[in-house]
Write a protein that holds these residues in place. Structure first.
Motif, mmCIF file in Angstrom:
data_model
loop_
_atom_site.group_PDB
_atom_site.id
_atom_site.type_symbol
_atom_site.label_atom_id
_atom_site.label_comp_id
_atom_site.label_asym_id
_atom_site.label_seq_id
_atom_site.Cartn_x
_atom_site.Cartn_y
_atom_site.Cartn_z
ATOM 1 N N ASP A 136 0.780 -1.245 -0.394
ATOM 2 C CA ASP A 136 0.182 0.046 -0.252
ATOM 3 C C ASP A 136 0.776 1.044 0.197
ATOM 4 O O ASP A 136 0.415 2.246 -0.727
ATOM 5 C CB ASP A 136 -1.389 0.388 1.058
ATOM 6 C CG ASP A 136 -1.834 -0.947 1.647
ATOM 7 O OD1 ASP A 136 -2.166 -1.180 0.211
ATOM 8 O OD2 ASP A 136 -2.478 -0.685 2.566
ATOM 9 N N GLY A 137 2.593 1.070 0.091
ATOM 10 C CA GLY A 137 2.948 2.112 0.189
ATOM 11 C C GLY A 137 3.674 3.110 -0.640
ATOM 12 O O GLY A 137 2.964 2.557 -1.705
ATOM 13 N N GLY A 138 3.717 4.280 -0.667
ATOM 14 C CA GLY A 138 4.605 5.231 -1.419
ATOM 15 C C GLY A 138 4.943 6.670 -1.386
ATOM 16 O O GLY A 138 5.453 6.666 0.225
ATOM 17 N N GLN A 139 5.556 7.087 -1.528
ATOM 18 C CA GLN A 139 6.016 8.500 -1.255
ATOM 19 C C GLN A 139 5.108 9.692 -1.821
ATOM 20 O O GLN A 139 4.731 9.121 -2.758
ATOM 21 C CB GLN A 139 7.467 8.257 -1.432
ATOM 22 C CG GLN A 139 8.684 7.068 -0.690
ATOM 23 C CD GLN A 139 10.147 7.334 -0.561
ATOM 24 O OE1 GLN A 139 10.597 8.717 -1.639
ATOM 25 N NE2 GLN A 139 10.717 6.987 -0.402
ATOM 26 N N TRP A 140 5.828 10.832 -1.754
ATOM 27 C CA TRP A 140 5.472 12.153 -3.159
ATOM 28 C C TRP A 140 5.227 11.924 -3.830
ATOM 29 O O TRP A 140 4.212 12.114 -4.570
ATOM 30 C CB TRP A 140 6.181 13.148 -1.636
ATOM 31 C CG TRP A 140 5.331 14.303 -2.583
ATOM 32 C CD1 TRP A 140 6.405 15.204 -3.585
ATOM 33 C CD2 TRP A 140 4.074 14.924 -2.399
ATOM 34 N NE1 TRP A 140 5.162 16.076 -4.397
ATOM 35 C CE2 TRP A 140 4.323 16.117 -3.320
ATOM 36 C CE3 TRP A 140 3.068 14.738 -1.262
ATOM 37 C CZ2 TRP A 140 3.222 16.514 -3.769
ATOM 38 C CZ3 TRP A 140 1.818 16.136 -1.394
ATOM 39 C CH2 TRP A 140 1.775 16.785 -2.228
ATOM 40 N N ASP A 141 6.543 11.708 -4.364
ATOM 41 C CA ASP A 141 6.611 12.140 -5.868
ATOM 42 C C ASP A 141 5.835 11.150 -6.894
ATOM 43 O O ASP A 141 5.436 10.834 -7.908
ATOM 44 C CB ASP A 141 7.807 12.115 -6.846
ATOM 45 C CG ASP A 141 8.731 12.687 -6.566
ATOM 46 O OD1 ASP A 141 7.969 14.304 -6.198
ATOM 47 O OD2 ASP A 141 10.207 13.346 -6.269
ATOM 48 N N MET A 142 5.612 9.083 -6.221
ATOM 49 C CA MET A 142 4.804 8.671 -6.691
ATOM 50 C C MET A 142 2.947 9.075 -7.005
ATOM 51 O O MET A 142 2.911 8.496 -7.763
ATOM 52 C CB MET A 142 4.788 7.361 -5.871
ATOM 53 C CG MET A 142 6.256 6.555 -5.912
ATOM 54 S SD MET A 142 6.184 5.646 -4.554
ATOM 55 C CE MET A 142 5.157 4.370 -4.749
ATOM 56 N N PHE A 143 2.744 9.888 -5.517
ATOM 57 C CA PHE A 143 1.367 10.485 -5.374
ATOM 58 C C PHE A 143 1.166 10.798 -6.750
ATOM 59 O O PHE A 143 0.228 11.684 -6.993
ATOM 60 C CB PHE A 143 1.094 10.581 -3.595
ATOM 61 C CG PHE A 143 -0.504 10.945 -4.035
ATOM 62 C CD1 PHE A 143 -1.414 9.606 -3.960
ATOM 63 C CD2 PHE A 143 -1.332 12.258 -3.814
ATOM 64 C CE1 PHE A 143 -2.197 9.760 -4.126
ATOM 65 C CE2 PHE A 143 -2.406 11.973 -3.689
ATOM 66 C CZ PHE A 143 -3.232 10.953 -4.239
ATOM 67 N N SER A 144 2.828 12.590 -6.386
ATOM 68 C CA SER A 144 2.687 13.116 -8.041
ATOM 69 C C SER A 144 2.131 13.081 -9.267
ATOM 70 O O SER A 144 0.966 13.526 -9.777
ATOM 71 C CB SER A 144 4.020 13.912 -7.470
ATOM 72 O OG SER A 144 3.725 15.060 -8.187
ATOM 73 N N GLY A 145 2.472 11.480 -10.184
ATOM 74 C CA GLY A 145 2.392 11.268 -10.427
ATOM 75 C C GLY A 145 1.335 10.915 -10.748
ATOM 76 O O GLY A 145 0.207 10.772 -11.995
ATOM 77 N N LEU A 146 0.554 9.719 -9.751
ATOM 78 C CA LEU A 146 -1.188 9.465 -10.528
ATOM 79 C C LEU A 146 -1.568 11.296 -9.995
ATOM 80 O O LEU A 146 -2.926 11.139 -10.699
ATOM 81 C CB LEU A 146 -1.511 8.678 -8.552
ATOM 82 C CG LEU A 146 -1.217 7.420 -8.178
ATOM 83 C CD1 LEU A 146 -0.607 7.186 -7.205
ATOM 84 C CD2 LEU A 146 -1.505 7.012 -9.086
ATOM 85 N N LEU A 147 -1.479 11.695 -8.960
ATOM 86 C CA LEU A 147 -2.633 13.181 -9.309
ATOM 87 C C LEU A 147 -2.396 13.895 -10.720
ATOM 88 O O LEU A 147 -3.786 14.601 -11.588
ATOM 89 C CB LEU A 147 -2.127 13.949 -8.610
ATOM 90 C CG LEU A 147 -2.367 13.849 -6.973
ATOM 91 C CD1 LEU A 147 -2.398 15.002 -6.479
ATOM 92 C CD2 LEU A 147 -3.976 13.409 -6.737
ATOM 93 N N GLU A 148 -1.083 13.700 -11.154
ATOM 94 C CA GLU A 148 -1.463 14.395 -13.076
ATOM 95 C C GLU A 148 -1.416 13.732 -13.202
ATOM 96 O O GLU A 148 -2.236 13.745 -14.599
ATOM 97 C CB GLU A 148 0.439 14.644 -13.023
ATOM 98 C CG GLU A 148 0.660 14.690 -14.465
ATOM 99 C CD GLU A 148 0.725 16.435 -13.620
ATOM 100 O OE1 GLU A 148 1.128 17.202 -15.177
ATOM 101 O OE2 GLU A 148 1.687 16.356 -13.137
ATOM 102 N N LYS A 149 -1.595 12.453 -13.385
ATOM 103 C CA LYS A 149 -2.535 11.314 -14.814
ATOM 104 C C LYS A 149 -3.576 11.696 -14.592
ATOM 105 O O LYS A 149 -4.802 11.633 -15.542
ATOM 106 C CB LYS A 149 -1.868 10.275 -14.562
ATOM 107 C CG LYS A 149 -2.189 9.104 -15.820
ATOM 108 C CD LYS A 149 -1.633 8.182 -15.738
ATOM 109 C CE LYS A 149 -1.168 6.960 -17.269
ATOM 110 N NZ LYS A 149 -0.973 5.935 -17.546
ATOM 111 N N TYR A 150 -4.470 11.079 -13.285
ATOM 112 C CA TYR A 150 -5.711 10.806 -12.802
ATOM 113 C C TYR A 150 -6.471 11.592 -12.025
ATOM 114 O O TYR A 150 -8.001 11.184 -12.553
ATOM 115 C CB TYR A 150 -5.656 9.307 -12.306
ATOM 116 C CG TYR A 150 -5.416 8.071 -13.009
ATOM 117 C CD1 TYR A 150 -5.580 7.717 -14.087
ATOM 118 C CD2 TYR A 150 -3.693 7.796 -12.097
ATOM 119 C CE1 TYR A 150 -5.420 6.598 -15.317
ATOM 120 C CE2 TYR A 150 -3.495 6.172 -13.024
ATOM 121 C CZ TYR A 150 -4.351 6.241 -14.253
ATOM 122 O OH TYR A 150 -3.537 4.968 -15.589
#
Length: 445
Positions: A136-150
């Protein structure tokens, strides 16, 4: 030298020779190690009153999932949404971003398996990839990529399901299937299949993953409507809007302007350089994870500048260290182990990283700071995502010294960082091995 009977007799003699040991033993047998060692002055040092605060929404709860990094990022983003919609509180759908994270992580993993198909199965790299491909885990840039795409959607548009709030069973099955897919891809490569054929095979695997996620997390909206009442009790309806449009208009972040700073004071990571971690990511085609390593004072200065400007701050830390969870207090002197055990743990921050004693485990949000008359931080106001039963109804207090010792990362706007440290982003990025401690993921629940 082995443990002998005489040596054991000496140990017992030493223990029995100090009557305090027996009092501590009796206390610990009843209430445990930490409660027996808690500093009685702990709550006096944390009044939960802070000199500077940002706007925040109602406390959220990640339940039995490791989505803290998502909750923290969305809780940071929602402050801008609350201002734009003129509402007292707001909550994004963490289930929506979980769906895309699982699908993108599956693709990232399978692509990595194809890329490493010539590596021996027992190589450290391949075994690392197979260890935990869909956590389930992640870091900031990983979530930034999700926001950018979806983009993102309000919680009511894609509410929680059993498996978004309780991810263990889903993760177990999906992990097993991904390992099966990895075996099949490596076998196909060994049989001489082309890159195109491997890619087509991967797509059939991803189709299964998409179906599994839809069954357990629900269908993801492509277009939606959203109704709400603002603080003036005025009714509003947004119609036929996409998740990407909602994020663009009601968060309006320039994700490229948000920089990740880390504090890793180890010899192998000089300050003033940018780092990334090999084979770590979510969106395969997205921007690589990148952070600038800087002294802890730089992270504090950036966080304080952001808070003073009304901007909450996403951060990653080792939350389990010196945490009094019920009181909601993170304090380096929370437990007086020296008094109860005779000594405490004597490792520096760098040594804790080097020897596996500490790493980033949890993400939360700074929504305030208490500064003294000279502008120096005393304690930090923290918005957690563990519900409202602990702390001050879900708000935690962190001592400034705890920040020094156990905080590892903040994500802030570029404007809050001194240009001296931003220069690192114009230099070649240093690649860290996949198992480096700075590649750890925030996932504590």
């Amino acid at each position: 030298m082995k443990i002998t009977t005489d040596l054991l007799r000496q140990f017992k003699h030493d223990f029995d020779g100090n009557p305090v040991n027996h009092a501590v033993k009796n206390a610990m047998s009843k209430v445990g190690l930490n409660k027996s060692s808690i500093d009685n002055n702990l709550t006096r040092r944390h009044s939960f009153v802070f000199s500077h605060e940002t706007k925040k929404g109602d406390i959220t709860n990640q339940q039995s999932s490791g989505r803290c990094w998502m909750f923290a990022a969305l809780n940071t983003a929602r402050v801008d949404t609350m201002k734009k919609l003129n509402v007292k509180t707001f909550e994004f759908s963490q289930n929506y971003t979980l769906f895309w994270d699982k699908l993108e992580k599956s693709n990232y993993f399978l692509e990595s398996i194809i890329e490493t198909a010539d590596e021996p199965l027992n190589s450290r790299l391949v075994q690392h990839l197979l260890l935990d491909p869909i956590q389930d885990g992640g870091q900031w840039d990983m979530f930034s990529g999700l926001l950018e795409k979806y983009g993102a959607v309000p919680k009511s548009v894609m509410p929680e399901t059993y498996h978004s709030s309780n991810t263990r069973e889903l993760n177990q099955l999906l992990t097993a299937k991904l390992r099966e897919f990895a075996a099949k891809l490596r076998d196909s490569h060994k049989a001489g299949k082309s890159s195109k054929e491997l890619s087509e095979q991967k797509e059939t695997f991803l189709s299964f993953v998409y179906g599994l996620l839809t069954k357990t997390l629900g269908e993801v909206p492509q277009v939606f409507s959203y109704e709400y009442r603002d603080e003036d009790n005025q009714f509003h309806r947004l119609t036929d809007i996409t998740p990407q449009e909602f994020f663009k208009h009601y968060v309006s972040w320039d994700l490229d302007e948000r920089i990740s700073l880390i504090n890793a004071p180890t010899e192998d990571k000089p300050y003033g350089k940018a780092y990334t971690v090999k084979y770590l990511g979510t969106v395969k085609e997205g921007k690589a994870i990148t952070y600038v390593n800087a002294p802890i004072e730089v992270l504090k200065e950036a966080a304080i500048a952001s808070i003073k400007d009304g901007e909450p701050v996403w951060f990653g830390c080792d939350v389990g260290k010196m945490l009094e969870r019920e009181a909601g207090i993170m304090d380096d002197k929370a437990y007086d182990y020296e008094a109860t055990l005779g000594e405490t743990v004597e490792l520096t921050k760098a040594q804790r990283l080097d020897y596996g004693e500490s790493l980033l485990t949890h993400a939360m949000v700074f929504v305030g700071v208490d500064l003294d008359d000279q502008g120096n931080p005393i304690k930090w106001k923290v918005e957690n995502s563990w519900g409202d039963k602990n702390g001050d109804k879900g708000i935690y207090s962190m001592s400034d010294k705890w920040f020094d010792e156990y905080n590892y990362q903040v994500a802030v706007k570029r404007q809050y960082i001194d240009e001296e440290w931003l220069k690192a982003l114009d230099q070649p990025v240093v690649e860290l091995e996949p198992w480096d401690p700075m590649g750890s993921l925030a996932l504590v629940k």
